[in-house]
Scaffold this active site. Structure first.
Site, PDB file in Angstrom:
ATOM      1  N   SER A 186       1.254  -3.736  -0.420  1.00 11.32           N
ATOM      2  CA  SER A 186      -0.060  -4.441  -0.498  1.00 11.32           C
ATOM      3  C   SER A 186      -0.212  -5.309   0.635  1.00 11.32           C
ATOM      4  O   SER A 186      -0.052  -5.215   1.979  1.00 11.32           O
ATOM      5  CB  SER A 186      -0.284  -4.735  -2.004  1.00 11.32           C
ATOM      6  OG  SER A 186      -1.724  -5.347  -2.071  1.00 11.32           O
ATOM      7  N   GLU A 314      -5.283   4.615  -5.565  1.00 11.84           N
ATOM      8  CA  GLU A 314      -4.940   3.026  -5.574  1.00 11.84           C
ATOM      9  C   GLU A 314      -5.933   2.263  -6.198  1.00 11.84           C
ATOM     10  O   GLU A 314      -5.431   1.433  -7.096  1.00 11.84           O
ATOM     11  CB  GLU A 314      -5.100   2.618  -3.955  1.00 11.84           C
ATOM     12  CG  GLU A 314      -3.987   3.342  -3.127  1.00 11.84           C
ATOM     13  CD  GLU A 314      -2.722   2.635  -3.070  1.00 11.84           C
ATOM     14  OE1 GLU A 314      -2.588   1.422  -3.749  1.00 11.84           O
ATOM     15  OE2 GLU A 314      -1.929   2.879  -2.273  1.00 11.84           O
ATOM     16  N   HIS A 410      -2.391   1.789  -7.695  1.00  8.70           N
ATOM     17  CA  HIS A 410      -2.051   0.735  -6.731  1.00  8.70           C
ATOM     18  C   HIS A 410      -0.706   0.034  -7.502  1.00  8.70           C
ATOM     19  O   HIS A 410      -0.830  -0.426  -8.768  1.00  8.70           O
ATOM     20  CB  HIS A 410      -2.899  -0.425  -6.662  1.00  8.70           C
ATOM     21  CG  HIS A 410      -2.500  -1.119  -5.454  1.00  8.70           C
ATOM     22  ND1 HIS A 410      -2.293  -0.981  -4.117  1.00  8.70           N
ATOM     23  CD2 HIS A 410      -2.524  -2.891  -5.453  1.00  8.70           C
ATOM     24  CE1 HIS A 410      -2.126  -2.138  -3.442  1.00  8.70           C
ATOM     25  NE2 HIS A 410      -1.848  -3.137  -4.346  1.00  8.70           N
TER      26      HIS A 410
END
Length: 506
Positions: A186, A314, A410
């Site tokens: 990320s 995600e 995610h």
């Protein structure tokens, strides 16, 4: 308790043996960035006398609360010594020359701490027989706000300083400074991508792993406007001198207040406004001369092996955390397609490419693509265009937690990679259901591929190149396989799109 002393450039540190590894925590790599050093580039740490115990993680950098924020750091020490590194090594032997992996945490550029339990590197270092380093860097206003009288991208400069510490010291811990792999997820992956583009980071690492690269990089004009709004929240000017009058632990509340009302700035900040984070790397022309995609196309990563990928679903995590899953209507879907789709025909092209998709799926799909999947894919394409080499993966195994609604969301790759299923985000992704055997098997394969890449530049599947675009799908057996890029419909929609620095609209 067996302890070991290692002499670094600045002084001696004492670590201890834990589960077949020697672990050192909280070693300073730079001076505390407070007082006269506040909002400055990191300064080399001053030497100390005697031997410093390195048993505990250093204090977290000042930050907002959140999943990976300070609430997730149990018994974290207080203090200003935020800029520290931690080392897991199988053997303290300067002749060992093991590969080194350096982890950079994520957290929307406003959260994160290397002492979070989810980043315990014992499984990676132990099973991979290599040295793992984790580091702290400044986040939020301290690390990324573009303010007068301060260098841009201070959080990135902290990362460079930590890599310089690795270069100068890791041999004594059993590592090879010529075999360094940076890896992050990320905002950590956005940091890794930034490091690939930064002249100041050149030569400090040989390989890079970027997990779910965010496409958000700010233009200087946008970043200055956001900094002005932050300062206005505090009743101050956007200068280092003014903001330094507020304690760094109190200043985080100003960033948090702005995050909560960013949609009111949509007419000025455009796509940034709905993201709820006013921080990203700034393309300032000096620390970060251009975006990572531009830099790699120009050959900046030609001598660096790249492993990059994303998770299939995600954006699902943010829908679940926001209580929005199953509640998206046509109006919201249309807004998302117009806001985040590629080009002026984004809504029409997405509806044509996914004719069977309902509003919830379209809302999720376009934000998954814009924020993570297409930036990650295009980083690999840019690396190849610049004469470099890249391997690509997609994680498709669905998380079992939260009743199975999260999909391959995610952050799922973090507990799978570190094997930390009962910490941080792993509590949401696994705690209710337990850890199935297939998750343990997939976790072991993650680590085997990542550590093989750190050793050789080959994770165990073909490079991503040519018309084939071969990708490793990471899933439970027998689903895992090497196939042409699975999200071909999205890839075609975004072909030719440029992830440029986000502009100030007015």
């Amino acid at each position: 308790m067996t302890t070991t002393v290692v002499r670094t450039v600045a002084g001696a540190v004492r670590g201890r043996r834990e589960g077949g590894l020697t672990v050192f925590r909280g070693i300073p790599f730079a001076e505390p960035p407070v007082g006269e050093a506040r909002f400055g580039a990191p300064r080399p740490v001053r030497a100390w006398e005697g031997t410093r115990d390195a048993y505990d993680f250093g204090p977290p950098p000042p930050q907002e609360s959140g999943i990976q924020g300070r609430k997730g750091v149990l018994n974290a020490p207080e203090g200003d010594d935020w800029l520290t590194v931690n080392v897991w090594t199988p053997e303290v032997d300067s002749a060992a020359r093991r590969p080194v992996m350096v982890w950079i945490y994520g957290g929307a550029y406003k959260l994160g701490h290397s002492g979070s339990p989810g980043y315990d590197a014992q499984h990676i270092a132990g099973k991979g027989d290599l040295v793992v380093v984790t580091l702290n860097y400044r986040v939020g206003i301290e690390g990324f706000a573009l303010i007068e009288g301060a260098p841009a991208n201070r959080g990135l400069l902290d990362q460079v300083a930590a890599l310089e510490w690795v270069r100068d010291n890791i041999t004594e811990f059993g590592g090879d400074p010529g075999q360094v792999t940076v890896f992050g997820e990320s905002a950590g992956a956005g940091s890794v991508a930034s490091l690939l583009a930064m002249p100041g980071a050149r030569g400090l690492f040989r390989r890079a792993i970027a997990q779910s690269v965010p496409g958000t990089y700010f233009s200087a004009e946008l970043a200055r406007d956001i900094a002005s709004a932050i300062a206005e929240e505090a009743g101050l000017r956007p200068t280092a001198a003014d903001l330094a009058t507020v304690d760094p632990r109190q200043l985080t509340s100003v960033g948090e207040a702005l995050s909560a009302k960013m949609m009111s700035y949509a007419d000025r900040w455009g796509q940034v406004a709905p993201t709820a984070t006013p921080f990203s790397p700034v393309v300032d022309g000096e620390v970060l001369p251009c975006t990572p995609w531009q830099a790699l196309k120009a050959g900046a990563g030609r001598d660096v092996d790249l492993l990059v990928g994303h998770n299939r679903d995600e954006f699902r995590l943010f829908l679940v955390l926001g209580g929005m899953l199953g509640k998206i209507g046509e109006e919201q879907a249309g807004w998302a397609l117009r806001t985040f789709g590629p080009g002026p025909d984004g809504e029409r092209s997405y509806r044509a490419a996914f004719p069977e998709a309902g509003p919830g799926e379209l809302f999720e799909r376009v934000q998954t693509d814009w924020l993570f999947n297409m930036p990650s894919l295009q980083l690999a394409e840019a690396q190849i265009a610049g004469g470099g080499r890249a391997h690509v993966y997609e994680l498709t195994w669905p998380a079992p937690g939260a009743g199975g609604v999260l999909g391959a969301c995610h952050g799922l790759d973090i507990p799978l990679l570190f094997g930390t299923f009962e910490a941080d985000l792993g509590l949401l992704l696994f705690a209710e259901s337990g850890v199935p055997a297939e998750a343990e098997e997939l976790s072991a394969r993650f680590r085997a591929s990542w550590t093989a890449f750190a050793r050789t530049g080959d994770p165990g599947w073909p490079a991503f190149e040519g018309a084939e675009r071969l990708v490793q799908v990471l899933d439970a057996e027998p689903k895992s396989q090497v196939v042409p890029y699975p999200e071909e419909a999205s890839r075609r929609l975004w072909e030719g799109y440029e992830f440029a620095p986000l502009p100030l609209l007015k």
